[in-house]
Design a protein around this motif. Structure first.
Motif, PDB file in Angstrom:
ATOM      1  N   UNK A   2       0.862  -1.008  -0.304  1.00 12.22           N
ATOM      2  CA  UNK A   2      -0.102   0.006   0.073  1.00 12.22           C
ATOM      3  C   UNK A   2       0.973   1.188   0.305  1.00 12.22           C
ATOM      4  N   UNK A   3       0.964   1.968  -1.062  1.00 14.79           N
ATOM      5  CA  UNK A   3       1.588   3.019  -1.049  1.00 14.79           C
ATOM      6  C   UNK A   3       1.914   4.236  -0.099  1.00 14.79           C
ATOM      7  N   UNK A   4       0.210   4.421   0.972  1.00 18.57           N
ATOM      8  CA  UNK A   4       0.022   5.226   1.587  1.00 18.57           C
ATOM      9  C   UNK A   4       1.004   4.932   2.679  1.00 18.57           C
ATOM     10  N   UNK A   5       0.994   3.245   2.717  1.00 19.55           N
ATOM     11  CA  UNK A   5       1.885   3.236   4.100  1.00 19.55           C
ATOM     12  C   UNK A   5       3.557   2.898   3.986  1.00 19.55           C
ATOM     13  N   UNK A   6       4.221   2.796   2.867  1.00 17.71           N
ATOM     14  CA  UNK A   6       5.495   2.408   2.437  1.00 17.71           C
ATOM     15  C   UNK A   6       6.272   3.150   2.348  1.00 17.71           C
ATOM     16  N   UNK A   7       6.907   3.329   3.253  1.00 18.92           N
ATOM     17  CA  UNK A   7       8.353   4.351   3.930  1.00 18.92           C
ATOM     18  C   UNK A   7       9.130   4.581   2.553  1.00 18.92           C
ATOM     19  N   UNK A   8       8.911   4.366   1.212  1.00 22.12           N
ATOM     20  CA  UNK A   8      10.029   4.231   0.260  1.00 22.12           C
ATOM     21  C   UNK A   8       9.427   5.392  -0.760  1.00 22.12           C
ATOM     22  N   UNK A   9      10.329   6.507  -0.911  1.00 20.52           N
ATOM     23  CA  UNK A   9       9.921   7.155  -3.183  1.00 20.52           C
ATOM     24  C   UNK A   9      10.109   6.001  -4.159  1.00 20.52           C
ATOM     25  N   UNK A  10       9.691   6.103  -5.336  1.00 18.66           N
ATOM     26  CA  UNK A  10      11.109   5.458  -6.685  1.00 18.66           C
ATOM     27  C   UNK A  10      12.688   5.323  -6.237  1.00 18.66           C
ATOM     28  N   UNK A  11      12.911   5.752  -5.563  1.00 19.20           N
ATOM     29  CA  UNK A  11      14.627   6.198  -5.295  1.00 19.20           C
ATOM     30  C   UNK A  11      14.739   5.722  -4.133  1.00 19.20           C
ATOM     31  N   UNK A  12      14.530   6.269  -2.892  1.00 19.36           N
ATOM     32  CA  UNK A  12      14.878   5.970  -1.373  1.00 19.36           C
ATOM     33  C   UNK A  12      14.190   5.321  -0.613  1.00 19.36           C
ATOM     34  N   UNK A  13      14.091   4.196   0.380  1.00 23.15           N
ATOM     35  CA  UNK A  13      13.571   3.948   1.152  1.00 23.15           C
ATOM     36  C   UNK A  13      14.613   4.077   2.732  1.00 23.15           C
ATOM     37  N   UNK A  14      13.158   3.401   3.930  1.00 21.05           N
ATOM     38  CA  UNK A  14      14.042   3.896   5.099  1.00 21.05           C
ATOM     39  C   UNK A  14      14.517   3.004   5.356  1.00 21.05           C
ATOM     40  N   UNK A  15      15.600   2.594   5.653  1.00 21.72           N
ATOM     41  CA  UNK A  15      16.440   1.810   6.854  1.00 21.72           C
ATOM     42  C   UNK A  15      15.551   0.392   7.623  1.00 21.72           C
ATOM     43  N   UNK A  16      15.499  -0.444   7.258  1.00 20.71           N
ATOM     44  CA  UNK A  16      14.538  -1.092   8.140  1.00 20.71           C
ATOM     45  C   UNK A  16      13.316  -1.917   7.504  1.00 20.71           C
ATOM     46  N   UNK A  17      12.581  -1.023   6.380  1.00 20.34           N
ATOM     47  CA  UNK A  17      11.983  -1.611   5.615  1.00 20.34           C
ATOM     48  C   UNK A  17      11.228  -2.825   4.989  1.00 20.34           C
ATOM     49  N   UNK A  18      12.825  -2.554   4.470  1.00 26.58           N
ATOM     50  CA  UNK A  18      12.938  -3.985   3.744  1.00 26.58           C
ATOM     51  C   UNK A  18      12.485  -3.861   2.514  1.00 26.58           C
ATOM     52  N   UNK A  19      12.253  -2.432   1.879  1.00 27.05           N
ATOM     53  CA  UNK A  19      12.463  -1.936   0.335  1.00 27.05           C
ATOM     54  C   UNK A  19      13.533  -2.329  -0.120  1.00 27.05           C
ATOM     55  N   UNK A  20      13.878  -2.654  -1.001  1.00 29.26           N
ATOM     56  CA  UNK A  20      14.833  -2.590  -1.916  1.00 29.26           C
ATOM     57  C   UNK A  20      15.070  -1.596  -3.116  1.00 29.26           C
ATOM     58  N   UNK A  21      15.822  -0.194  -3.194  1.00 27.86           N
ATOM     59  CA  UNK A  21      16.076   1.218  -3.497  1.00 27.86           C
ATOM     60  C   UNK A  21      17.228   1.146  -3.806  1.00 27.86           C
TER      61      UNK A  21
END
Length: 276
Positions: A2-21
């Motif tokens: 859910x983009x509303x609750x995803x702490x990442x843009x198309x370039x940068x993610x928040x550490x610990x979110x488990x999202x690869x950027x």
């Protein structure tokens, strides 16, 4: 995700979110300094929600005068104009509990106001002078309009916003929508609540009966029960916050083709957020 609750843009993610950027950041703690600031789905884009004065956020990316943030209160993510943020974060002590209040340069209500703040604004009070609280920034606010403890009844909080104009994605006295009203009411009572009606419906358990404080749902809409027969909601039907008979609302919304009543959910009164 859910983009509303995803702490990442198309370039940068928040550490610990488990999202690869390509970029990973620890994030920068910031606070909303404007009275009300739009939270957008893209820089200069459509409004999803609003953040109020004193809201704590994590700044994840800066881009051309905009910042991508995650709100501490409910995890909602989006873009906010950077000029609405500050890195000064004195200890929060109080919440505005009146529908709105004014700021003054001195502890004197006869002086010209210096600005206004809506219900839900978080304040750092450093002292009192007569009937006013002194804020960390040097302005004063009436003591009658603020509190350092949550309301006992979220419905009583919602009722303070009767007549507020309807505003899609709004979260304040100057304009509010259905889910903004539900969140304002619950947060005013210190109860955790997501920002949008679909998230709110998923967050709370089903109840087969309706009692004061229950949330009532339709597709894309939420109301708060005053009692088993009456509700309060922010509605585009009147473009305002109103009270309405529940049975009449169910029939009216169904007849308009806006969807069938989806039932009631009961907020968990023990699921508390930090207050203020």
């Amino acid at each position: 995700m859910d983009r509303r609750l995803t702490p990442a843009t198309d370039r940068v993610a928040l550490r610990g979110s488990g999202i690869a950027r390509d970029g990973i950041t620890e994030g920068r703690p910031m606070r909303v300094s404007a009275p009300v600031a739009d939270l957008l789905r893209a820089p200069g884009g459509a409004r999803d929600r609003q953040l109020l004065h004193g809201a704590d956020v994590t700044l994840i990316e800066e881009r051309d005068g905009w910042g991508f943030v995650q709100a501490a209160a409910d995890g909602y993510c989006g873009w906010i104009v950077l000029s609405a943020l500050t890195d000064e974060r004195p200890a929060i002590t109080h919440l505005v509990m009146a529908a709105a209040t004014h700021l003054y340069s001195t502890a004197d209500f006869k002086r010209p106001e210096q600005g206004s703040l809506p219900m839900g604004a978080r304040l750092a009070v450093t002292g009192t002078e007569g009937r006013f609280a002194r804020l960390a920034g040097g302005t004063f606010v009436p003591l009658q309009h603020i509190s350092d403890h949550p309301a006992e009844d979220p419905v009583e909080v919602a009722l303070r916003l009767i007549g507020t104009p309807y505003l899609w994605g709004g979260n304040s006295r100057w304009g509010i929508d259905c889910s903004g009203l539900a969140q304002a009411a619950l947060h005013g009572a210190g109860i955790a609540c997501p920002g949008d009606s679909d998230l709110q419906r998923d967050a709370f358990p089903v109840t087969d009966t309706i009692q004061r404080g229950d949330l009532l749902f339709w597709p894309g809409h939420v109301a708060l029960a005053l009692d088993p027969a009456t509700m309060i909601h922010a509605t585009a039907w009147t473009m305002s916050v109103i009270t309405e008979d529940i049975a009449a609302a169910i029939a009216r919304i169904d007849a308009a083709g806006d969807g069938l009543f989806l039932g009631a959910r009961r907020p968990r009164l023990d699921d508390r957020i930090a207050f203020p």
